[in-house]
Design a protein around this motif. Structure first.
Motif, PDB file in Angstrom:
ATOM      1  N   GLU A 195       9.141  -5.739  -4.850  1.00 17.87           N
ATOM      2  CA  GLU A 195       8.910  -7.589  -4.853  1.00 17.87           C
ATOM      3  C   GLU A 195       7.536  -8.499  -5.459  1.00 17.87           C
ATOM      4  O   GLU A 195       7.811  -9.196  -6.320  1.00 17.87           O
ATOM      5  CB  GLU A 195       8.220  -7.681  -3.442  1.00 17.87           C
ATOM      6  CG  GLU A 195       9.518  -7.746  -1.968  1.00 17.87           C
ATOM      7  CD  GLU A 195       9.091  -7.684  -0.530  1.00 17.87           C
ATOM      8  OE1 GLU A 195       9.185  -8.540  -0.188  1.00 17.87           O
ATOM      9  OE2 GLU A 195       7.888  -6.717  -0.241  1.00 17.87           O
ATOM     10  N   ARG A 196       6.620  -7.345  -6.035  1.00 18.81           N
ATOM     11  CA  ARG A 196       5.460  -7.686  -6.989  1.00 18.81           C
ATOM     12  C   ARG A 196       6.398  -7.636  -7.956  1.00 18.81           C
ATOM     13  O   ARG A 196       5.835  -8.438  -8.781  1.00 18.81           O
ATOM     14  CB  ARG A 196       4.713  -6.629  -6.833  1.00 18.81           C
ATOM     15  CG  ARG A 196       3.691  -6.691  -5.639  1.00 18.81           C
ATOM     16  CD  ARG A 196       2.721  -5.529  -5.728  1.00 18.81           C
ATOM     17  NE  ARG A 196       1.486  -5.331  -4.404  1.00 18.81           N
ATOM     18  CZ  ARG A 196       2.071  -5.226  -3.018  1.00 18.81           C
ATOM     19  NH1 ARG A 196       3.607  -4.738  -2.794  1.00 18.81           N
ATOM     20  NH2 ARG A 196       1.416  -5.667  -2.187  1.00 18.81           N
ATOM     21  N   ARG A 231      15.116  -8.239   2.505  1.00 24.31           N
ATOM     22  CA  ARG A 231      14.078  -8.466   1.595  1.00 24.31           C
ATOM     23  C   ARG A 231      13.994  -8.208  -0.089  1.00 24.31           C
ATOM     24  O   ARG A 231      13.237  -8.985   0.014  1.00 24.31           O
ATOM     25  CB  ARG A 231      12.548  -7.979   2.744  1.00 24.31           C
ATOM     26  CG  ARG A 231      11.101  -9.028   1.598  1.00 24.31           C
ATOM     27  CD  ARG A 231      10.133  -8.109   3.136  1.00 24.31           C
ATOM     28  NE  ARG A 231       9.490  -6.514   2.302  1.00 24.31           N
ATOM     29  CZ  ARG A 231       9.872  -6.150   3.590  1.00 24.31           C
ATOM     30  NH1 ARG A 231      10.645  -6.242   5.227  1.00 24.31           N
ATOM     31  NH2 ARG A 231       9.248  -4.798   3.107  1.00 24.31           N
ATOM     32  N   ILE A 232      14.232  -6.974   0.039  1.00 23.47           N
ATOM     33  CA  ILE A 232      14.408  -6.358  -1.304  1.00 23.47           C
ATOM     34  C   ILE A 232      15.883  -7.144  -2.261  1.00 23.47           C
ATOM     35  O   ILE A 232      15.032  -7.405  -3.377  1.00 23.47           O
ATOM     36  CB  ILE A 232      15.465  -4.784  -0.938  1.00 23.47           C
ATOM     37  CG1 ILE A 232      13.873  -4.453  -0.332  1.00 23.47           C
ATOM     38  CG2 ILE A 232      14.955  -4.866  -2.757  1.00 23.47           C
ATOM     39  CD1 ILE A 232      13.505  -2.572  -0.718  1.00 23.47           C
ATOM     40  N   ASP A 233      16.771  -7.690  -1.605  1.00 26.95           N
ATOM     41  CA  ASP A 233      17.569  -7.896  -2.179  1.00 26.95           C
ATOM     42  C   ASP A 233      17.127  -9.917  -2.340  1.00 26.95           C
ATOM     43  O   ASP A 233      17.641  -9.764  -3.479  1.00 26.95           O
ATOM     44  CB  ASP A 233      19.343  -8.614  -1.088  1.00 26.95           C
ATOM     45  CG  ASP A 233      20.150  -7.027  -0.886  1.00 26.95           C
ATOM     46  OD1 ASP A 233      18.798  -6.405  -1.692  1.00 26.95           O
ATOM     47  OD2 ASP A 233      20.278  -6.580   0.155  1.00 26.95           O
ATOM     48  N   THR A 234      16.442  -9.709  -1.264  1.00 26.17           N
ATOM     49  CA  THR A 234      15.742 -11.787  -1.469  1.00 26.17           C
ATOM     50  C   THR A 234      15.027 -11.699  -2.864  1.00 26.17           C
ATOM     51  O   THR A 234      15.485 -12.282  -3.835  1.00 26.17           O
ATOM     52  CB  THR A 234      14.963 -12.291  -0.959  1.00 26.17           C
ATOM     53  OG1 THR A 234      16.058 -11.924   0.598  1.00 26.17           O
ATOM     54  CG2 THR A 234      14.488 -14.154  -0.826  1.00 26.17           C
ATOM     55  N   ALA A 235      13.571 -10.317  -3.101  1.00 25.64           N
ATOM     56  CA  ALA A 235      13.569 -10.711  -4.168  1.00 25.64           C
ATOM     57  C   ALA A 235      14.213 -10.587  -5.659  1.00 25.64           C
ATOM     58  O   ALA A 235      13.427 -10.718  -6.927  1.00 25.64           O
ATOM     59  CB  ALA A 235      12.704  -8.787  -3.950  1.00 25.64           C
ATOM     60  N   ALA A 255       8.900  -8.212  -9.040  1.00 26.14           N
ATOM     61  CA  ALA A 255       9.717  -9.538  -8.741  1.00 26.14           C
ATOM     62  C   ALA A 255       9.079 -10.343  -9.363  1.00 26.14           C
ATOM     63  O   ALA A 255       8.801 -11.581 -10.175  1.00 26.14           O
ATOM     64  CB  ALA A 255      10.639 -10.268  -7.566  1.00 26.14           C
ATOM     65  N   VAL A 256       7.477 -10.497  -8.517  1.00 26.71           N
ATOM     66  CA  VAL A 256       6.796 -11.331  -8.544  1.00 26.71           C
ATOM     67  C   VAL A 256       6.169 -12.136 -10.065  1.00 26.71           C
ATOM     68  O   VAL A 256       5.958 -12.611 -10.713  1.00 26.71           O
ATOM     69  CB  VAL A 256       5.146 -11.665  -8.118  1.00 26.71           C
ATOM     70  CG1 VAL A 256       4.568 -12.685  -8.464  1.00 26.71           C
ATOM     71  CG2 VAL A 256       6.362 -11.794  -6.460  1.00 26.71           C
ATOM     72  N   GLY A 268       9.535  -1.443  -1.298  1.00 24.91           N
ATOM     73  CA  GLY A 268       9.924  -2.846  -1.507  1.00 24.91           C
ATOM     74  C   GLY A 268       8.646  -2.954  -1.238  1.00 24.91           C
ATOM     75  O   GLY A 268       9.566  -4.324  -2.646  1.00 24.91           O
ATOM     76  N   GLY A 269       7.560  -3.024  -1.435  1.00 21.17           N
ATOM     77  CA  GLY A 269       6.934  -3.991  -2.275  1.00 21.17           C
ATOM     78  C   GLY A 269       6.982  -3.736  -3.623  1.00 21.17           C
ATOM     79  O   GLY A 269       6.216  -4.707  -4.439  1.00 21.17           O
TER      80      GLY A 269
END
Length: 267
Positions: free
Chosen positions: A207-208, A232-236, A210-211, A203-204
């Motif tokens: 997210e990273r 949270r994963i889907d949002t990223a 994606a950023v 997950g992390g």
């Protein structure tokens, strides 16, 4: 909602074995293991030998660490449904979560290899391993032995038994191609991108990534649990694709996404 539907069905048709089996499936998905097992057992009482109830009960018992009880259920189901290939396949691939000793490890692996060598295994054919097998050889990694030879044999068995596994997406037959957009499209596929070890580990990372904007991230989700981690994963991600339960339809959906690279997090 599904749970309420099957409960209402059973109020009207108390002797509906299929509804009892479906009730068990929903209960298992909701984490009610005892309720699921009770429903599967009720389904078998109503319709002795009901294939899906037998398979689901064996799977649930194995999930509780009751390996010997699960094997007994697979054997009983096979006797009641001798032409159903799911029973010998699942029985052969079923392993306990933890073995008692090295002798048990040796016996279990010997039994699995004997099945893979058997004429029965060579003749078995199916359409969809998700429906027919529904499990992996994950627990053999706990044996502390070299798993590559036996894993290769299991993979060869699956590809022979289920030819659809060798399907290649049309665009992949063309060989290497330029990146389809300004950023590489990275497909990430797993049913465990939720509150599971896989989801918590990756997950992390997702997210990273994606950023950074280095990849266009596509989450490819087989049927599975949704929770705060999955959300949270889907949002990223740039895109989220819910894959069907059917292997063929899932393969086609993954192919249509035309990722430049695919990451299967559980491998």
């Amino acid at each position: 909602r599904a749970l309420e539907t099957f409960q209402r069905t059973l109020l009207i048709e108390s002797k509906n074995g299929e509804a009892q089996n479906n009730l068990g499936t929903v209960a298992w998905a909701l984490g009610d293991e005892a309720g699921a097992i009770a429903a599967y057992e009720n389904a078998k009482k109503i319709r002795p030998g009901l294939p899906d109830a037998c398979l689901n009960l064996a799977f649930a018992l194995a999930g509780q660490g009751r390996h010997e009880d699960a094997i007994a259920e697979y054997d009983a189901g096979a006797r009641a449904n001798p032409s159903d290939a799911r029973f010998p396949i699942r029985r052969a691939l079923s392993l306990p979560q933890v073995c008692r000793n090295r002798e048990e490890i040796s016996a279990l692996r010997g039994s699995l290899e004997a099945f893979l060598d058997s004429g029965e295994a060579k003749e078995l054919r199916g359409d969809d391993p998700i429906a027919s097998v529904g499990t992996t050889n994950f627990y053999q990694v706990y044996h502390g032995l070299n798993d590559r030879p036996i894993s290769e044999r299991i993979a060869a068995f699956h590809r022979r038994c289920f030819p659809r596994l060798s399907w290649i997406a049309p665009h992949c037959r063309e060989g290497l191609r330029p990146v389809s957009g300004s950023r590489p499209r990275l497909g990430i596929c797993s049913k465990y991108l939720n509150r599971h070890t896989i989801g918590l580990l990756f997950g992390g990372v997702i997210e990273r990534l994606a950023v950074t904007g280095a990849f266009e991230i596509i989450i490819l989700r087989p049927p599975g649990r949704h929770d705060e981690v999955s959300r949270r994963i889907d949002t990223a991600a740039a895109h989220v694709i819910q894959l069907p339960g059917s292997l063929a339809r899932a393969q086609e959906a993954v192919a249509e996404a035309k990722s430049d690279a695919l990451l299967y997090t559980a491998i």
